[in-house]
Design an enzyme around this catalytic site. Structure first.
Site, short mmCIF file in Angstrom:
data_model
loop_
_atom_site.label_atom_id
_atom_site.label_comp_id
_atom_site.label_asym_id
_atom_site.label_seq_id
_atom_site.Cartn_x
_atom_site.Cartn_y
_atom_site.Cartn_z
N ARG A 1 0.85 -1.19 0.00
CA ARG A 1 0.00 0.00 0.00
C ARG A 1 0.89 1.24 0.00
O ARG A 1 1.24 1.77 1.06
CB ARG A 1 -0.94 -0.01 1.21
N ASP B 1 2.33 5.02 -0.26
CA ASP B 1 1.85 6.26 0.33
C ASP B 1 1.53 7.32 -0.72
O ASP B 1 1.85 7.16 -1.90
CB ASP B 1 2.90 6.83 1.30
N TYR C 1 12.49 -1.77 -3.99
CA TYR C 1 12.18 -0.35 -4.17
C TYR C 1 13.41 0.37 -4.72
O TYR C 1 14.55 -0.01 -4.44
CB TYR C 1 11.81 0.32 -2.84
N ARG D 1 12.14 5.33 2.87
CA ARG D 1 12.36 6.78 2.88
C ARG D 1 13.19 7.23 4.08
O ARG D 1 13.97 8.17 3.98
CB ARG D 1 11.01 7.49 2.86
#
Length: 251
Positions: free
Chosen positions: A51, A53, A111, A198
């Site tokens: 999910r 952001d 990622y 992040r």
């Protein structure tokens, strides 16, 4: 029947993947379910591998949905894409066993965090990469990132509101390289905590610009304290690029 789909999207104009229950803010899930339901001729709910952001992008998101409607893969693909906005696209669709689950069957996720490292901003890559003015030393960043590899408690790199039952994650690799003005961080793990990529990127940017020492990561991991690390890097640089599954689901 259950279908798995490969999705790509630009997350700039959406409030994350997951539908917002109490308001009408646009989400990736809402757009997908609306388009698929039109082709299926019945309401459809989709389950994602992750999910993402608000503002986060994807080139390798995976979802699944169930239906009794019979159509060829080609017709599903063209039909769904015809109803999607231009910044969301289905890349592929495949029938899968009913025990396949886009999230829980995944064995790894990858990622990329993309940094446009330049004293001058880019119009083309605005909101598609994070602008960082100070010169980054990508070789030092890569060396430091190797401290993250392996199984660790990532409490220092999880969001305060993270709902995961455990902060333990296993990182398979964390590679950083430069392509012209771009510094690209790529990390693969069994799973990630909320804001984990992040938050790691934020610390590595500080290391690459000389604001933090190159060997600070082991200590920060051991503190298990979010306040000991750097700020969360902006969402606009983050891309979900790949989700891996056991081969038996796609034979």
């Amino acid at each position: 029947m259950r279908f798995a789909l490969g999705i790509e999207y630009i997350g700039t104009h959406y409030y994350g993947f997951q539908s917002q229950i109490h308001d009408q803010l646009p989400t990736i899930q809402e757009k997908l379910e609306s388009a698929i339901s039109k082709i299926a001729n019945h309401p459809v709910s989709v389950i994602p591998a992750g999910r993402t952001d608000k503002g986060v992008h994807a080139t390798g998101q995976v979802i699944h949905f169930d239906t009794d409607t019979i159509r060829s893969e080609y017709k599903w693909l063209l039909g769904i894409n015809a109803y999607l906005p231009k910044d969301i696209s289905i890349k592929w669709i495949k029938p899968v066993p009913t025990d396949f689950h886009a999230r829980f069957s995944a064995i790894a996720r990858t990622y990329q965090y993309r940094v446009f490292n330049s004293p001058v901003r880019s119009a083309i890559f605005h909101q598609r990469a994070t602008l960082y003015h100070s010169r980054l030393d990508e070789k030092i960043m890569h060396q430091s990132a190797q401290y993250f590899v392996g199984k660790h408690d990532f409490s220092s790199f999880r969001a305060i509101g993270c709902q995961s039952k455990t902060p333990i994650r296993k990182i398979d690799y964390f590679n950083i390289h430069r392509q012209d003005n771009f510094v690209i961080l790529e990390v693969r793990a069994n799973a990630f905590l909320h804001h984990m990529v992040r938050n790691m990127a934020g610390l590595l940017l500080d290391i690459g610009s000389g604001k933090k020492p190159t060997d600070c990561i082991p200590d920060i991991l051991s503190f298990c304290d979010r306040t000991k690390a750097s700020i969360t890097a902006p969402a606009e640089g983050l891309y979900l690029t790949q989700v891996d599954y056991p081969e038996n689901f796609f034979c």
